[in-house]
Design an enzyme around this catalytic site. Sequence first.
Site, PDB file in Angstrom:
ATOM      1  CB  CYS A 138      -0.942  -0.022   1.204  1.00  0.00           C
ATOM      2  SG  CYS A 138      -1.987   1.430   1.301  1.00  0.00           S
ATOM      3  CB  CYS A 141      -0.707   2.536   4.009  1.00  0.00           C
ATOM      4  SG  CYS A 141      -2.169   1.862   3.251  1.00  0.00           S
ATOM      5  CG  ASP A 142       3.201   1.325   4.469  1.00  0.00           C
ATOM      6  OD1 ASP A 142       2.731   1.800   5.518  1.00  0.00           O
ATOM      7  OD2 ASP A 142       3.050   0.143   4.138  1.00  0.00           O
TER       8      ASP A 142
END
Length: 315
Positions: A138, A141-142
């Site tokens: 992701c 997300c990261d």
Amino acid sequence: MINKKELEYDVIILGGGPAGFSAGIYSARGSLKTAILDINMTGGQPSNYLEIENYPGFSLIGGYELMEKFEQHADKFGVEKFPMVEIEKINLSCDKKEIETNDCIFKSKIVILATGAQPKKLNIKGEEEYKGRGVSYCAVCDGAFYKDKTVAVVGGGNSAVEEAIYLTKFAQKVYIIHRRDTLRADKIIQERAMNNPKIEFIFNSIPIEIQGTNSVESIIVQNTSTKQDTKIQTNGVFPYIGITPNTEMFNGQIKQNPQGFVETDENMQTSLKGVYAIGDVRNTPLRQVITAASDGAIAACSAVRYLDSIPAVTV
Ligand code: NAP
């Protein structure tokens, strides 16, 4: 043994992504008592997309924001939501379909499967070991963890190329490792990546190992024609090599294709009466928010017609 609460609905939708919410909106608006169950928070995969620019009516909208709008729309028509449920058993084969969670038994005449899909794994050495320590599925997300660092994205489809472009917001260098010499991604997305100075393509190469100490430090790729291995220094690896359907809860109960995607007819009807499948979990030629939403509308309308045709079915 605990006595589980029994809850009855006309329609139960498994999965609260764009397909599920769309089905919910049409079903509840058609006066059917409707529930959406999700083993995660609702919103589905698009909630993790930074931006969506091909959903008609919105030239640019955040994935999370769009899914919030879907959810609010479903709320307006009274769709009941059960996020984070633990599903223990599903029986789809009889007229009274049952979904048993850790504390409830849901019963319904109609079940709509909208469970989506999840990223495929590379299945190479180091992938599992460095998950959360450099291996991520992701970018949204990261990505921010990779400010001024180097990352490698694996794959040549829309997801890989779009996420690689997104990662250039943070990383100083982004490799796209692809097993062929032509990308599968849409032309417009390819062009953006080709024109991005931070992106370097490594074609005709497959990753064979992810290495590091505390976190990822390199990825070994093998050239598919020369078979030569090359070590590429990278702080992160983002595999985007396709998706696999989330069907483990009901595998074997309905007809699926060899890859596990659920087979349906044009009404989204599966091989079982009263069971429909929509969105990414379905065997479909296009996986987009709009096609998921369209599937949902078709399934809910088919369900309304089916219920009208079988007044004798009681839950
Ligand atoms: P995809 O389109 O199936 O692409 C997967 C890519 O990974 C392909 O380039 C494939 O190579 C490569 N690959 C597969 N297995 C591999 C392996 N074991 N090792 C190395 N490479 C491997 O998957 P996706 O990009 O996740 O997209 C999934 C669906 O969502 C698609 O229908 C896509 O169009 C859609 N989507 C759309 C958008 C958008 O329109 N904005 C954004 C994201 C996703 P080959 O090309 O050689 O097969």
